[in-house]
Design a protein around this motif. Structure first.
Motif, PDB file in Angstrom:
ATOM      1  N   THR A   1     -19.047 -40.221   2.279  1.00 50.39           N
ATOM      2  CA  THR A   1     -20.094 -39.103   2.770  1.00 50.39           C
ATOM      3  C   THR A   1     -19.724 -38.323   3.823  1.00 50.39           C
ATOM      4  N   PHE A   2     -18.604 -39.260   4.310  1.00 47.78           N
ATOM      5  CA  PHE A   2     -18.366 -38.636   6.171  1.00 47.78           C
ATOM      6  C   PHE A   2     -17.927 -37.991   5.264  1.00 47.78           C
ATOM      7  N   TYR A   3     -16.193 -37.923   4.582  1.00 46.03           N
ATOM      8  CA  TYR A   3     -15.637 -36.746   3.702  1.00 46.03           C
ATOM      9  C   TYR A   3     -15.973 -35.126   3.575  1.00 46.03           C
TER      10      TYR A   3
ATOM     11  N   PHE B   1     -19.097 -34.051   4.210  1.00 47.02           N
ATOM     12  CA  PHE B   1     -19.804 -33.526   4.803  1.00 47.02           C
ATOM     13  C   PHE B   1     -19.308 -32.771   5.975  1.00 47.02           C
ATOM     14  N   SER B   2     -17.765 -33.714   6.442  1.00 47.05           N
ATOM     15  CA  SER B   2     -16.850 -32.769   7.156  1.00 47.05           C
ATOM     16  C   SER B   2     -16.076 -31.851   6.776  1.00 47.05           C
TER      17      SER B   2
ATOM     18  N   THR C   1     -18.382 -29.466   7.138  1.00 45.03           N
ATOM     19  CA  THR C   1     -18.670 -28.627   8.110  1.00 45.03           C
ATOM     20  C   THR C   1     -17.484 -28.132   9.089  1.00 45.03           C
TER      21      THR C   1
ATOM     22  N   SER D   1     -25.083 -30.544   9.159  1.00 42.96           N
ATOM     23  CA  SER D   1     -23.546 -31.564   8.690  1.00 42.96           C
ATOM     24  C   SER D   1     -23.705 -32.236   9.858  1.00 42.96           C
ATOM     25  N   CYS D   2     -22.498 -31.458  11.248  1.00 39.10           N
ATOM     26  CA  CYS D   2     -22.913 -32.351  12.042  1.00 39.10           C
ATOM     27  C   CYS D   2     -24.296 -33.897  12.242  1.00 39.10           C
TER      28      CYS D   2
ATOM     29  N   ILE E   1     -23.450 -36.530   9.646  1.00 38.31           N
ATOM     30  CA  ILE E   1     -22.493 -37.205  10.354  1.00 38.31           C
ATOM     31  C   ILE E   1     -22.613 -38.325  11.276  1.00 38.31           C
ATOM     32  N   TRP E   2     -23.123 -37.849  12.888  1.00 37.87           N
ATOM     33  CA  TRP E   2     -24.220 -38.430  13.458  1.00 37.87           C
ATOM     34  C   TRP E   2     -25.097 -39.601  12.732  1.00 37.87           C
TER      35      TRP E   2
ATOM     36  N   LEU F   1     -24.207 -40.601   9.899  1.00 38.55           N
ATOM     37  CA  LEU F   1     -23.390 -42.450   9.476  1.00 38.55           C
ATOM     38  C   LEU F   1     -23.056 -43.285  10.695  1.00 38.55           C
TER      39      LEU F   1
END
Length: 201
Positions: free
Chosen positions: A7-9, A11-12, A15, A41-42, A45-46, A48
């Motif tokens: 999920t992190f990758y 949304f990164s 972004t 998207s940021c 990430i926050w 997460l």
């Protein structure tokens, strides 16, 4: 790869791509919409990172207020975007090189600082700990003067943007309240005296 890392990758990547479209889109409205996607998207990430208050603030403040101000300024300034974007692709290699150097430097600093930090080393917070209360304590007690200075700068920038839109334009109709107040009835109404005609004719 676990679900959190995937999920992190995800949304990164969204972004980075949407941020690139902000500066490459020809239509300023499209650029603003891609900037909204970047903010969302940021914010994800926050989330997460368990910074729920910062994520909600990013969406509410920047997407709900700042982006409206951006669109207002873009639509009211009547900027010649074709002239602004001339030479964009010609300068892109140099800009990409400078951006890559900045990213490498920031990555090196962050890697040296956080490469040996693990999740198990994080301090254990009490069950009733509130991120919002801790952030509010920092902002309104420890950093209240920088917050007020930033608010004053944003207010001055908004007033300056509105003042720029009040310039006279030939292709726009506007009213002058001062002239409307100074108008006399004789300037708007004319009485003509005509001789009366007989009906016998």
């Amino acid at each position: 790869m676990d679900a959190l890392t995937f999920t992190f990758y995800l949304f990164s990547g969204i972004t980075v791509l949407s941020a690139l479209r902000v500066i490459t889109a020809r239509n300023p409205v499209h650029s603003a919409l891609f900037l909204v996607l970047t903010f969302f998207s940021c914010g994800a990430i926050w989330l997460l990172l368990q910074a729920e208050f910062l994520a909600i603030t990013l969406v509410l403040v920047y997407v709900g207020a700042v982006m409206v101000l951006f669109l207002f300024v873009v639509m009211m300034l009547d900027i010649n975007l074709d002239g602004v974007r001339k030479g964009f692709w010609k300068n892109l290699p140099v800009a990409a090189l400078v951006g890559a150097v900045i990213v490498i430097e920031m990555a090196a600093v962050l890697f040296n600082m956080f490469s040996r930090v693990y999740q198990a080393d994080a301090p254990q917070l009490p069950p009733d700990f509130s991120n919002t209360a801790a952030l509010g304590r920092l902002i309104f007690i420890d950093y209240v003067y920088p917050l007020e200075i930033a608010a004053a700068i944003l207010l001055v920038a908004m007033v300056a943007a509105i003042a720029l839109t009040l310039r006279s334009r030939k292709d726009a109709k506007h009213q002058d309240p001062g002239e409307q107040v100074r108008v006399r009835p004789a300037d708007r109404l004319s009485l003509l005296k005509m001789p009366a005609e007989s009906k016998d004719r």
